[in-house]
Design a protein around this motif. Structure first.
Motif, PDB file in Angstrom:
ATOM      1  N   GLU A 290      75.363  47.068  70.812  1.00 59.68           N
ATOM      2  CA  GLU A 290      75.039  45.676  71.111  1.00 59.68           C
ATOM      3  C   GLU A 290      74.641  44.920  69.854  1.00 59.68           C
ATOM      4  OE1 GLU A 290      73.401  46.387  75.686  1.00 59.68           O
ATOM      5  OE2 GLU A 290      72.026  46.511  73.980  1.00 59.68           O
ATOM      6  N   LEU A 291      73.886  45.563  68.980  1.00 66.15           N
ATOM      7  CA  LEU A 291      73.510  44.934  67.722  1.00 66.15           C
ATOM      8  C   LEU A 291      74.736  44.656  66.853  1.00 66.15           C
ATOM      9  CD1 LEU A 291      70.267  46.885  66.764  1.00 66.15           C
ATOM     10  CD2 LEU A 291      70.464  44.441  67.167  1.00 66.15           C
ATOM     11  N   ALA A 292      75.660  45.611  66.825  1.00 62.94           N
ATOM     12  CA  ALA A 292      76.882  45.421  66.039  1.00 62.94           C
ATOM     13  C   ALA A 292      77.661  44.206  66.526  1.00 62.94           C
ATOM     14  CB  ALA A 292      77.744  46.679  66.117  1.00 62.94           C
ATOM     15  N   ALA A 293      77.778  44.070  67.842  1.00 62.64           N
ATOM     16  CA  ALA A 293      78.509  42.935  68.404  1.00 62.64           C
ATOM     17  C   ALA A 293      77.786  41.627  68.130  1.00 62.64           C
ATOM     18  CB  ALA A 293      78.695  43.129  69.910  1.00 62.64           C
ATOM     19  N   GLN A 294      76.479  41.632  68.263  1.00 62.82           N
ATOM     20  CA  GLN A 294      75.702  40.414  68.055  1.00 62.82           C
ATOM     21  C   GLN A 294      75.719  39.953  66.605  1.00 62.82           C
ATOM     22  OE1 GLN A 294      71.814  41.455  69.525  1.00 62.82           O
ATOM     23  NE2 GLN A 294      72.538  41.791  71.623  1.00 62.82           N
ATOM     24  N   LEU A 295      75.690  40.913  65.680  1.00 61.35           N
ATOM     25  CA  LEU A 295      75.586  40.582  64.260  1.00 61.35           C
ATOM     26  C   LEU A 295      76.931  40.554  63.541  1.00 61.35           C
ATOM     27  CD1 LEU A 295      72.423  42.735  63.394  1.00 61.35           C
ATOM     28  CD2 LEU A 295      72.533  40.298  63.945  1.00 61.35           C
ATOM     29  N   GLY A 296      77.990  40.973  64.237  1.00 61.44           N
ATOM     30  CA  GLY A 296      79.313  40.961  63.631  1.00 61.44           C
ATOM     31  C   GLY A 296      79.495  42.004  62.555  1.00 61.44           C
ATOM     32  N   ILE A 297      78.870  43.178  62.741  1.00 60.38           N
ATOM     33  CA  ILE A 297      78.991  44.271  61.782  1.00 60.38           C
ATOM     34  C   ILE A 297      79.363  45.538  62.541  1.00 60.38           C
ATOM     35  CG2 ILE A 297      77.394  43.285  60.105  1.00 60.38           C
ATOM     36  CD1 ILE A 297      75.170  44.945  61.265  1.00 60.38           C
ATOM     37  N   THR A 298      79.652  46.606  61.818  1.00 61.63           N
ATOM     38  CA  THR A 298      80.044  47.848  62.470  1.00 61.63           C
ATOM     39  C   THR A 298      78.819  48.627  62.944  1.00 61.63           C
ATOM     40  OG1 THR A 298      79.995  49.183  60.448  1.00 61.63           O
ATOM     41  CG2 THR A 298      82.046  47.986  60.939  1.00 61.63           C
ATOM     42  N   VAL A 299      79.039  49.535  63.879  1.00 61.27           N
ATOM     43  CA  VAL A 299      77.957  50.385  64.365  1.00 61.27           C
ATOM     44  C   VAL A 299      77.406  51.243  63.229  1.00 61.27           C
ATOM     45  CG1 VAL A 299      77.385  52.314  65.896  1.00 61.27           C
ATOM     46  CG2 VAL A 299      78.797  50.433  66.742  1.00 61.27           C
ATOM     47  N   THR A 300      78.292  51.717  62.357  1.00 63.31           N
ATOM     48  CA  THR A 300      77.845  52.514  61.208  1.00 63.31           C
ATOM     49  C   THR A 300      76.889  51.723  60.331  1.00 63.31           C
ATOM     50  OG1 THR A 300      79.900  53.795  61.178  1.00 63.31           O
ATOM     51  CG2 THR A 300      78.589  53.774  59.155  1.00 63.31           C
ATOM     52  N   THR A 301      77.202  50.442  60.110  1.00 68.57           N
ATOM     53  CA  THR A 301      76.326  49.594  59.306  1.00 68.57           C
ATOM     54  C   THR A 301      74.992  49.378  60.004  1.00 68.57           C
ATOM     55  OG1 THR A 301      78.232  48.467  58.334  1.00 68.57           O
ATOM     56  CG2 THR A 301      76.113  47.356  58.162  1.00 68.57           C
ATOM     57  N   VAL A 302      75.028  49.211  61.319  1.00 66.21           N
ATOM     58  CA  VAL A 302      73.785  49.062  62.084  1.00 66.21           C
ATOM     59  C   VAL A 302      72.919  50.297  61.891  1.00 66.21           C
ATOM     60  CG1 VAL A 302      72.780  48.946  64.389  1.00 66.21           C
ATOM     61  CG2 VAL A 302      74.727  47.497  63.819  1.00 66.21           C
ATOM     62  N   LYS A 303      73.517  51.475  61.995  1.00 72.32           N
ATOM     63  CA  LYS A 303      72.757  52.716  61.843  1.00 72.32           C
ATOM     64  C   LYS A 303      72.105  52.788  60.464  1.00 72.32           C
ATOM     65  CE  LYS A 303      75.440  55.522  65.116  1.00 72.32           C
ATOM     66  NZ  LYS A 303      76.330  56.698  65.274  1.00 72.32           N
ATOM     67  N   THR A 304      72.821  52.317  59.449  1.00 67.78           N
ATOM     68  CA  THR A 304      72.261  52.296  58.094  1.00 67.78           C
ATOM     69  C   THR A 304      71.049  51.375  58.026  1.00 67.78           C
ATOM     70  OG1 THR A 304      74.410  52.752  57.079  1.00 67.78           O
ATOM     71  CG2 THR A 304      72.730  51.757  55.674  1.00 67.78           C
ATOM     72  N   HIS A 305      71.184  50.188  58.630  1.00 69.20           N
ATOM     73  CA  HIS A 305      70.060  49.251  58.639  1.00 69.20           C
ATOM     74  C   HIS A 305      68.866  49.817  59.406  1.00 69.20           C
ATOM     75  CE1 HIS A 305      72.100  46.120  56.536  1.00 69.20           C
ATOM     76  NE2 HIS A 305      72.968  45.850  57.494  1.00 69.20           N
ATOM     77  N   VAL A 306      69.140  50.483  60.532  1.00 71.52           N
ATOM     78  CA  VAL A 306      68.052  51.082  61.315  1.00 71.52           C
ATOM     79  C   VAL A 306      67.324  52.131  60.484  1.00 71.52           C
ATOM     80  CG1 VAL A 306      67.512  52.538  63.306  1.00 71.52           C
ATOM     81  CG2 VAL A 306      69.089  50.621  63.568  1.00 71.52           C
ATOM     82  N   SER A 307      68.079  52.966  59.788  1.00 74.09           N
ATOM     83  CA  SER A 307      67.466  53.992  58.934  1.00 74.09           C
ATOM     84  C   SER A 307      66.606  53.356  57.850  1.00 74.09           C
ATOM     85  CB  SER A 307      68.559  54.857  58.290  1.00 74.09           C
ATOM     86  OG  SER A 307      69.274  55.579  59.264  1.00 74.09           O
ATOM     87  N   ASN A 308      67.092  52.261  57.271  1.00 77.56           N
ATOM     88  CA  ASN A 308      66.323  51.572  56.231  1.00 77.56           C
ATOM     89  C   ASN A 308      65.042  50.978  56.793  1.00 77.56           C
ATOM     90  OD1 ASN A 308      68.278  52.161  54.335  1.00 77.56           O
ATOM     91  ND2 ASN A 308      69.312  50.190  54.496  1.00 77.56           N
ATOM     92  N   VAL A 309      65.136  50.410  57.994  1.00 79.60           N
ATOM     93  CA  VAL A 309      63.954  49.828  58.638  1.00 79.60           C
ATOM     94  C   VAL A 309      62.906  50.905  58.875  1.00 79.60           C
ATOM     95  CG1 VAL A 309      63.087  48.794  60.773  1.00 79.60           C
ATOM     96  CG2 VAL A 309      65.151  47.879  59.703  1.00 79.60           C
ATOM     97  N   LEU A 310      63.335  52.048  59.427  1.00 77.82           N
ATOM     98  CA  LEU A 310      62.396  53.131  59.700  1.00 77.82           C
ATOM     99  C   LEU A 310      61.730  53.609  58.415  1.00 77.82           C
ATOM    100  CD1 LEU A 310      63.656  53.045  62.515  1.00 77.82           C
ATOM    101  CD2 LEU A 310      63.773  55.525  62.487  1.00 77.82           C
ATOM    102  N   ALA A 311      62.524  53.740  57.338  1.00 77.79           N
ATOM    103  CA  ALA A 311      61.978  54.213  56.070  1.00 77.79           C
ATOM    104  C   ALA A 311      60.973  53.218  55.499  1.00 77.79           C
ATOM    105  CB  ALA A 311      63.111  54.443  55.075  1.00 77.79           C
ATOM    106  N   LYS A 312      61.308  51.937  55.564  1.00 78.49           N
ATOM    107  CA  LYS A 312      60.423  50.927  54.981  1.00 78.49           C
ATOM    108  C   LYS A 312      59.130  50.751  55.778  1.00 78.49           C
ATOM    109  CE  LYS A 312      63.931  48.199  52.550  1.00 78.49           C
ATOM    110  NZ  LYS A 312      64.563  46.868  52.383  1.00 78.49           N
ATOM    111  N   LEU A 313      59.220  50.933  57.078  1.00 82.00           N
ATOM    112  CA  LEU A 313      58.021  50.809  57.911  1.00 82.00           C
ATOM    113  C   LEU A 313      57.232  52.111  57.984  1.00 82.00           C
ATOM    114  CD1 LEU A 313      59.227  48.666  60.966  1.00 82.00           C
ATOM    115  CD2 LEU A 313      58.205  47.920  58.808  1.00 82.00           C
ATOM    116  N   GLY A 314      57.835  53.204  57.507  1.00 80.07           N
ATOM    117  CA  GLY A 314      57.181  54.501  57.628  1.00 80.07           C
ATOM    118  C   GLY A 314      57.151  54.989  59.057  1.00 80.07           C
ATOM    119  N   ALA A 315      58.168  54.586  59.840  1.00 80.95           N
ATOM    120  CA  ALA A 315      58.215  54.926  61.262  1.00 80.95           C
ATOM    121  C   ALA A 315      58.977  56.221  61.482  1.00 80.95           C
ATOM    122  CB  ALA A 315      58.876  53.797  62.052  1.00 80.95           C
TER     123      ALA A 315
END
Length: 225
Positions: free
Chosen positions: A183-208
């Motif tokens: 759903e994020l990929a469709a909303q943002l106009g990017i691939t699912v793989t790119t979404v997964k990369t962004h999610v990983s970056n978010v988790l790393a930056k937040l320490g989650a």
């Protein structure tokens, strides 16, 4: 596509049987069961399921401690089942790395869909489960303290000086709404793989430790520069 492999953990045999029937009847593969946290960890190590369906309140080693160990060893994703009166356990499970939370009253269709999403690396947050836990997180004191398990709080583990990019903020906002990677990929106009990369970056930056933990942190954290 291979059906997700599931380990069912609950100290009540009747509940384990009911969950097994629900999952089996919808094409998921229940590879084992456990009645306590210690057995859950051992069986997860031996059976390597994709998802552990985890009861949080059990005698002996509870579901929070078992979740923490399973995630520490990277044995499987954990989908927690909880009751309305277990906010403290939900709070602990968020920090332990559970990928999702559902009420024990969940119907079969919702449960199966949640297991599939967690197996695919996504998060599942039942509003009825998380609302009070997130409120508790927002009301918690600054995380310069040490957690009860001796580990530093999430913000102490975050990348020093890390700031979310605009795209990462958009992804985090979608995560708080419960949007899937697709759903994020469709909303943002990017691939699912790119979404997964962004999610990983978010988790790393937040320490989650998980998507659910990131959402919980976000409720009390301004992610903008």
């Amino acid at each position: 596509m291979r059906a997700p492999r599931v380990l069912v953990v609950d100290d009540h045999g009747a509940i384990r049987e009911a969950l097994r029937i629900m999952l089996d009847s919808h094409g998921l593969a229940v590879v084992g069961e456990a009645a306590d946290g210690d057995t859950a960890v051992r069986n997860a190590a031996a059976l390597r399921p994709d998802v552990v369906l985890m009861d949080l309140r059990m005698p002996g080693t509870d579901g929070v401690a078992a979740t923490r160990e399973i995630r520490r060893l990277r044995l499987a994703e954990v989908l927690a089942l909880t009751s309305f009166d277990e906010d403290e356990l939900v709070f602990g499970a968020i920090r332990a790395g559970a990928a999702g939370f559902l009420l024990k009253t969940v119907d079969a269709v919702t449960l199966v869909a949640a297991v599939r999403r967690v197996a695919a690396g996504e998060g599942v947050l039942d509003p009825g489960v998380t609302r009070r836990a997130l409120a508790a997180l927002a009301a918690a004191p600054p995380s310069d303290e040490v957690r009860g398990d001796g580990l530093p709080e999430a913000s102490d583990r975050a990348m020093p000086g890390a700031v979310l990019t605009v795209r990462e903020q958009e992804v985090l906002a979608g995560m708080t709404r419960g949007a899937s990677n697709a759903e994020l990929a469709a909303q943002l106009g990017i691939t699912v793989t790119t979404v997964k990369t962004h999610v990983s970056n978010v988790l790393a930056k937040l320490g989650a430790r998980s998507r659910g933990h990131a959402v919980a942190i976000a409720r009390g954290l301004d992610a903008s520069p």
